[in-house]
Scaffold this motif. Structure first.
Motif, PDB file in Angstrom:
ATOM      1  N   MET A  32     -99.765  84.917 -28.436  1.00 53.73           N
ATOM      2  CA  MET A  32     -99.077  86.370 -27.758  1.00 53.73           C
ATOM      3  C   MET A  32     -99.377  86.086 -26.290  1.00 53.73           C
ATOM      4  O   MET A  32     -99.018  86.304 -25.280  1.00 53.73           O
ATOM      5  CB  MET A  32     -99.359  87.942 -28.437  1.00 53.73           C
ATOM      6  CG  MET A  32     -98.647  87.845 -29.259  1.00 53.73           C
ATOM      7  SD  MET A  32     -98.212  89.692 -29.549  1.00 53.73           S
ATOM      8  CE  MET A  32     -96.917  90.458 -30.750  1.00 53.73           C
ATOM      9  N   ILE A  33    -101.182  86.005 -25.931  1.00 55.09           N
ATOM     10  CA  ILE A  33    -101.698  85.760 -24.834  1.00 55.09           C
ATOM     11  C   ILE A  33    -101.900  84.951 -24.509  1.00 55.09           C
ATOM     12  O   ILE A  33    -101.481  85.169 -23.237  1.00 55.09           O
ATOM     13  CB  ILE A  33    -102.702  86.564 -24.955  1.00 55.09           C
ATOM     14  CG1 ILE A  33    -103.030  87.757 -25.562  1.00 55.09           C
ATOM     15  CG2 ILE A  33    -103.856  86.462 -23.913  1.00 55.09           C
ATOM     16  CD1 ILE A  33    -104.596  88.275 -26.591  1.00 55.09           C
ATOM     17  N   PHE A  34    -102.447  83.359 -25.222  1.00 55.17           N
ATOM     18  CA  PHE A  34    -102.603  82.577 -24.123  1.00 55.17           C
ATOM     19  C   PHE A  34    -100.782  81.855 -23.981  1.00 55.17           C
ATOM     20  O   PHE A  34    -101.660  80.745 -23.746  1.00 55.17           O
ATOM     21  CB  PHE A  34    -103.662  81.364 -25.392  1.00 55.17           C
ATOM     22  CG  PHE A  34    -104.606  82.415 -25.187  1.00 55.17           C
ATOM     23  CD1 PHE A  34    -105.631  83.389 -24.047  1.00 55.17           C
ATOM     24  CD2 PHE A  34    -106.369  82.626 -26.832  1.00 55.17           C
ATOM     25  CE1 PHE A  34    -106.579  83.558 -24.321  1.00 55.17           C
ATOM     26  CE2 PHE A  34    -107.110  82.761 -26.512  1.00 55.17           C
ATOM     27  CZ  PHE A  34    -107.427  83.977 -25.288  1.00 55.17           C
ATOM     28  N   THR A  35     -99.794  82.052 -24.434  1.00 51.13           N
ATOM     29  CA  THR A  35     -98.958  81.579 -23.666  1.00 51.13           C
ATOM     30  C   THR A  35     -97.907  82.387 -23.571  1.00 51.13           C
ATOM     31  O   THR A  35     -96.892  82.330 -22.736  1.00 51.13           O
ATOM     32  CB  THR A  35     -97.829  81.039 -25.743  1.00 51.13           C
ATOM     33  OG1 THR A  35     -97.982  82.526 -26.530  1.00 51.13           O
ATOM     34  CG2 THR A  35     -98.909  80.899 -26.915  1.00 51.13           C
ATOM     35  N   TYR A  36     -98.921  83.668 -23.200  1.00 55.10           N
ATOM     36  CA  TYR A  36     -97.894  84.602 -22.613  1.00 55.10           C
ATOM     37  C   TYR A  36     -97.069  84.575 -23.052  1.00 55.10           C
ATOM     38  O   TYR A  36     -95.818  84.987 -22.088  1.00 55.10           O
ATOM     39  CB  TYR A  36     -97.716  83.772 -20.645  1.00 55.10           C
ATOM     40  CG  TYR A  36     -97.845  85.032 -19.704  1.00 55.10           C
ATOM     41  CD1 TYR A  36     -99.133  85.789 -19.714  1.00 55.10           C
ATOM     42  CD2 TYR A  36     -96.914  85.115 -18.909  1.00 55.10           C
ATOM     43  CE1 TYR A  36     -99.495  86.794 -18.688  1.00 55.10           C
ATOM     44  CE2 TYR A  36     -96.860  86.068 -18.300  1.00 55.10           C
ATOM     45  CZ  TYR A  36     -98.095  87.506 -17.947  1.00 55.10           C
ATOM     46  OH  TYR A  36     -98.393  88.485 -16.896  1.00 55.10           O
ATOM     47  N   ASN A  37     -96.358  84.793 -23.784  1.00 62.37           N
ATOM     48  CA  ASN A  37     -95.348  85.362 -25.177  1.00 62.37           C
ATOM     49  C   ASN A  37     -95.273  85.706 -26.043  1.00 62.37           C
ATOM     50  O   ASN A  37     -96.194  85.188 -27.341  1.00 62.37           O
ATOM     51  CB  ASN A  37     -94.666  83.914 -24.950  1.00 62.37           C
ATOM     52  CG  ASN A  37     -92.297  83.958 -25.625  1.00 62.37           C
ATOM     53  OD1 ASN A  37     -92.460  84.952 -26.676  1.00 62.37           O
ATOM     54  ND2 ASN A  37     -92.241  83.802 -24.543  1.00 62.37           N
TER      55      ASN A  37
END
Length: 433
Positions: free
Chosen positions: A382-387
């Motif tokens: 969720m955080i590192f793909t910004y999705n």
């Protein structure tokens, strides 16, 4: 009004709910400017898009407030608007009218699945470990957004993908001061700490010349005529456009489930089984709003994760959502005033929220890798793909795979099989660029 919104049951008050609504609105008012700016890349006129964005937010949030009676605000989704503007229209070359037709079809599907309780059946099949990871992931996702908006963390130019921002920059220093103000006020248990911090930072930004005052505070809403009822449903029903419809549907479907569960967990609205009572109501509010949005001329709408800001201020009922809707309605005429809040002001609220939303991580079973790894992947992706959707799909697919590979497939509920298949289909139908 108190009886209708069950103030006594939720141990809340008009003051508490109003503060919560103001806080939520201040953290998401940026959508009034940002959504039209993104959709302008698809050829949708910016002025009319501003009006459509506000009206879609008002309609969806009022339905959420009055029908679902939950403290969740509804507005156009950021990920979906970017997908439509930059992928569907600019890269693939489809008209924006056809893209809006696809959004309407997705809204109809949402409504049917909600009425027949298919969406709630799937939501209730999600294991508690993944539900906890949704809350934690959304909290850290909000924190990451806040760190970027305040300038404390910026994109790296070489080596590391992100790096520390310029701490000598006035807006960054002001954000740090605003953050500390909010934290100190919260430590002193001052009600409205987030609102005070956002407003104080905004005033400081104006006084320091960082944020300019608008030329005028009152303006008439731009006419909606250029985009009202311009969607092309027939064009979206063609076979070659089917993958786009599926991607829009699945992205919004999964985002809504994750957001509702994550926010409800933080607001202590889940029952003893980890389910949100009458979840069909907020889901129907979301579905009806998604049908209304393309008619008005904007993209997929849904429950906003920034609602967590209002929840932290004590929002527990639909009255706080009603306050948000009222402020959005006022912004039709006071848009220059409401959008004066700079990113480094509302960003500090998002950072603070993340610290509260990581609490459910204690519910994870760190000794069971079939529960831990899917939750871990949900959070970090969720955080590192910004999705949010990518994190959820990774968690759901991995959960089912690990249970099957360890001979524990009986622990997977029927609805989770469907969610895992939907998650896989997202990547199957996603356009290759």
């Amino acid at each position: 009004m108190k009886h209708f919104f069950e103030f006594e049951h939720y141990k809340t008050s008009y003051k508490q709910e109003t503060l919560a609504g103001i806080t939520t609105f201040l953290t998401m008012a940026y959508i009034i400017i940002v959504n039209p700016a993104i959709l302008e890349n698809a050829g949708i006129p910016r002025g009319a898009s501003v009006t459509a964005t506000i009206l879609a937010s008002v309609i969806g949030t009022v339905i959420m407030a009055v029908w679902a009676r939950r403290p969740f605000a509804i507005a156009p989704y950021m990920s979906e608007n970017a997908f439509i503007a930059f992928v569907v229209v600019k890269v693939m070359g489809y008209p924006w009218q056809v893209a809006l037709g696809a959004v309407f079809i997705a809204g109809v599907l949402f409504t049917l699945l909600t009425v027949f309780k298919v969406r709630s059946w799937m939501a209730e099949s999600i294991p508690m470990s993944l539900k906890a990871s949704f809350a934690v992931g959304i909290g850290l996702f909000l924190t990451f957004i806040g760190l970027n908006e305040t300038g404390l963390v910026v994109l790296g130019v070489a080596g590391a993908p992100v790096r520390l921002g310029n701490l000598s920059q006035p807006s960054v220093l002001l954000a740090v001061a605003g953050f500390m103000l909010v934290v100190v006020l919260m430590a002193w248990k001052v009600r409205g700490a987030l609102v005070i911090g956002i407003i104080a930072t905004t005033i400081g930004s104006i006084l320091l010349g960082i944020t300019p005052l608008p030329e005028r505070f009152v303006s008439l809403p731009p006419p909606l005529a250029p985009i009202f009822l311009k969607l092309d449903i027939a064009g979206a029903l063609t076979p070659h456009f089917f993958p786009i419809v599926m991607v829009i549907f699945i992205m919004a479907f999964l985002d809504t489930i994750g957001t509702l569960i994550g926010l409800s967990m933080r607001a202590d609205l889940l029952d003893e089984n980890g389910n949100l009572p009458e979840i069909e109501r907020p889901m129907l509010a979301d579905a009806l709003a998604t049908m209304a949005a393309p008619l008005l001329g904007t993209t997929t709408t849904g429950a906003y994760i920034e609602s967590a800001a209002g929840i932290e201020e004590g929002g527990r009922t639909g009255f706080s959502a009603l306050v948000v809707a009222g402020l959005f309605a006022l912004s039709l005429f006071f848009a220059p005033l409401f959008t004066i809040v700079p990113p480094h002001a509302y960003g500090i609220a998002l950072i603070v929220i993340g610290s509260f939303m990581i609490r459910p991580i204690s519910q994870l079973n760190f000794d069971d890798f079939t529960e831990l790894i899917p939750a871990f992947l949900t959070i970090v992706l969720m955080i590192f793909t910004y999705n949010i959707g990518v994190g959820m799909t990774a968690g759901m697919i991995t959960y089912v795979l690990l249970k099957v590979c360890t001979g524990r497939s009986s622990e997977v509920k029927a609805g989770m099989w469907v969610l895992a298949l939907l998650s896989i289909s997202l990547f199957v139908f996603m356009p290759k660029m």
